[in-house]
Scaffold this active site. Structure first.
Site, PDB file in Angstrom:
ATOM      1  NE  ARG A 233      -8.524   9.188  -2.564  1.00  0.00           N
ATOM      2  CZ  ARG A 233      -7.257   8.823  -2.425  1.00  0.00           C
ATOM      3  NH1 ARG A 233      -6.359   9.643  -1.955  1.00  0.00           N
ATOM      4  NH2 ARG A 233      -6.870   7.622  -2.787  1.00  0.00           N
TER       5      ARG A 233
ATOM      6  CD1 TRP B 158       7.338  12.823  -6.548  1.00  0.00           C
ATOM      7  CD2 TRP B 158       6.137  11.661  -5.037  1.00  0.00           C
ATOM      8  NE1 TRP B 158       6.983  11.626  -7.114  1.00  0.00           N
ATOM      9  CE2 TRP B 158       6.257  10.907  -6.212  1.00  0.00           C
ATOM     10  CE3 TRP B 158       5.431  11.155  -3.953  1.00  0.00           C
ATOM     11  CZ2 TRP B 158       5.695   9.640  -6.346  1.00  0.00           C
ATOM     12  CZ3 TRP B 158       4.868   9.904  -4.077  1.00  0.00           C
ATOM     13  CH2 TRP B 158       5.001   9.144  -5.266  1.00  0.00           C
TER      14      TRP B 158
ATOM     15  CD  GLU C  62      -2.756   9.875  -1.320  1.00  0.00           C
ATOM     16  OE1 GLU C  62      -3.626   9.488  -2.129  1.00  0.00           O
ATOM     17  OE2 GLU C  62      -1.557   9.928  -1.605  1.00  0.00           O
TER      18      GLU C  62
HETATM   19  O1  LIG Z   1      -3.759   7.981  -4.519  1.00  0.00           O
HETATM   20  C1  LIG Z   1      -2.790   7.276  -4.546  1.00  0.00           C
HETATM   21  O2  LIG Z   1      -2.832   6.068  -4.748  1.00  0.00           O
HETATM   22  C2  LIG Z   1      -1.438   7.903  -4.387  1.00  0.00           C
HETATM   23  O3  LIG Z   1      -1.476   9.189  -4.012  1.00  0.00           O
HETATM   24  C3  LIG Z   1      -0.447   6.962  -3.795  1.00  0.00           C
HETATM   25  O4  LIG Z   1       0.156   6.308  -4.884  1.00  0.00           O
HETATM   26  C4  LIG Z   1       0.625   7.545  -2.886  1.00  0.00           C
HETATM   27  O5  LIG Z   1       1.596   8.210  -3.620  1.00  0.00           O
HETATM   28  C5  LIG Z   1       1.241   6.424  -2.112  1.00  0.00           C
HETATM   29  O6  LIG Z   1       0.259   5.679  -1.479  1.00  0.00           O
HETATM   30  C6  LIG Z   1       2.244   6.936  -1.107  1.00  0.00           C
HETATM   31  O7  LIG Z   1       2.625   5.929  -0.237  1.00  0.00           O
HETATM   32 MG   LIG Z   2      -3.423  10.019  -4.193  1.00  0.00          MG
END
Ligand SMILES: O=C(O)[C@@H](O)[C@@H](O)[C@H](O)[C@H](O)CO
Ligand SMILES: [Mg+2]
Length: 402
Positions: free
Chosen positions: A283, A402, A262
């Site tokens: 992802r 985090w 991500e």
């Molecule tokens: O998989 C996910 O959805 C997360 O890892 C997100 O909530 C992530 O923390 C945020 O998109 C950060 O902007």
């Molecule tokens: Mg995530």
């Protein structure tokens, strides 16, 4: 056909979003998502100050050439700000091309490979009981895949857990919230959570879990192994991935499938992970990985190695990104699953869209383009407000992931 105007719309209907609108001399326009959570104005400035002036007068139909021009032409390659800006342009141009053709975008990519896009929901609770209730809630709504997160005993606030309907990690304030992290109680707790979910709901559901980069490779290996009896669909972001080789260690110890990407913004962030078959799902998504044009390249590489897609779809990815991602998902041959964190009603009102949910799947709709628009008048009613993702420290104060 020429680009006559382009501008950024920064709006905050519940959370911040940056949207690029590109207008042509033929009246057709396209929009693209440019949101980079917690760094929104950096992308808006990159677009306003450095990209938009170079776009005016160009032929919007030359998507590949404009992509290469922005990528190679900056000299400074890759990086989240650059690639989100390029993604916004690319998405808007694909929107224009599909509108000109009078077709939904998935038709231009190669047509439908499936009837619907399987999505996963994000169920969370402060403890196991609360999480089970939320799993039940999404099951009732027809979800076939559910990601489950809970609080960890002894820790006050952890990633993925929040009371209420929608999970929204960015907090409106001038600086990030500080939270505490401890690995040992988490490693003990996570298998108990999945044991409880399987006990209550059986084996029909796809279960996912987001580690959110908080473990070292050997800790992630231990977690993957302890989750094996509960047959997860995937374990997400088990460790930070700057060092792609780190995943080899996890892989050597567990058959729990691994998803990552991500925070990736280019094919080079995942090339080794894919070519060495160190992951099962990639992802990366439209807005942070250079748009449809570049995401297609990543998916093409992944397909060679039987790695499937699992586009990020948290609330900070605007409905514009979601719309574009759903066209991509509808076409991409090596589709795995799509994340679907439901946007607030305020967000949905600002971004009218053709996509819809039914029975565990999203459908992109048949509107020409990517099918998502922006109500600029309504957007203007929600001014930008600084908001940041939290940070985490270990108990002794050491900065952690985090
Ligand atoms: O998989 C996910 O959805 C997360 O890892 C997100 O909530 C992530 O923390 C945020 O998109 C950060 O902007
Ligand atoms: Mg995530």
């Amino acid at each position: 056909m020429r680009i006559t105007n382009a501008y950024c719309i920064v709006t905050s209907p519940g959370r911040n979003f940056v949207t690029l609108k590109i207008v042509t001399d033929e009246g057709v326009y396209g929009i693209g998502d440019a949101t980079l959570n917690g760094r929104e104005l950096a992308v808006a400035s990159y677009l306003n100050d450095h990209v938009i002036p170079c776009l005016i007068g160009r032929d919007p139909q030359r998507i590949e050439d404009i992509w290469q021009y922005l990528y190679k032409g900056a000299y400074w390659r890759r990086g989240p700000v650059t690639m989100s800006a390029i993604a916004a342009v690319d998405t808007a141009l694909w929107d224009i091309k599909a509108k000109v053709a009078g077709l939904p975008l998935y038709q231009l990519l190669g047509g439908k490979s499936r009837d619907g896009v399987m999505v996963y929901a994000h169920a969370n609770g402060r403890d196991i009981e609360e999480a089970l209730d939320r799993v039940d809630y999404y099951r009732e709504k027809g979800f076939k895949a559910i990601r489950v997160q809970t609080g960890v005993p002894g820790l006050d606030k952890v990633y993925g857990v929040q009371k209420g309907e929608a999970y929204e990690p960015a907090i409106r304030s001038a600086a990030p919230d500080e939270t505490l992290w401890a690995t040992e109680p988490y490693l003990d707790h996570a298998p108990r959570l999945f044991e409880a979910v399987r006990d209550r709901f059986g084996w029909d559901l796809h279960l996912l879990h987001d580690v959110h980069h908080r473990l070292t490779p050997i800790e992630a290996a231990r977690l993957g192994r302890s989750l094996e009896p509960f047959r997860l669909f995937w374990m997400e972001d088990p460790t930070p991935a700057e060092n792609q080789e780190a995943f080899r260690l996890i892989r050597q110890h567990t058959t729990t499938p691994i998803a990552v990407g991500e925070v990736f913004n280019s094919i080079h962030d995942c090339r080794e992970l894919i070519q060495n078959q160190l992951i099962d799902y990639i992802r990366a998504t439209v807005v942070h990985a250079g748009g449809i044009t570049h995401l297609r390249r990543i998916a093409g590489l992944a397909e060679l190695y039987q790695v499937r897609t699992g586009c990020h779809g948290a609330t900070d990815l605007s409905p514009v990104c979601m719309g574009a991602a759903l066209h991509f998902d509808t076409w991409v041959p090596n589709f795995g699953v799509q994340e679907y964190m439901i946007h607030s009603a305020e967000t949905d009102a600002v971004f009218p869209h053709a996509y819809s949910y039914a029975d565990g799947a999203l459908h992109p709709g048949e509107a020409p383009g990517h099918g998502v628009d922006i109500d600029e008048e309504l957007a203007a009613k929600y001014p930008y407000t600084p908001a940041y993702l939290p940070v985490a420290r270990l108990r002794d104060g050491t900065m952690w992931n985090w």
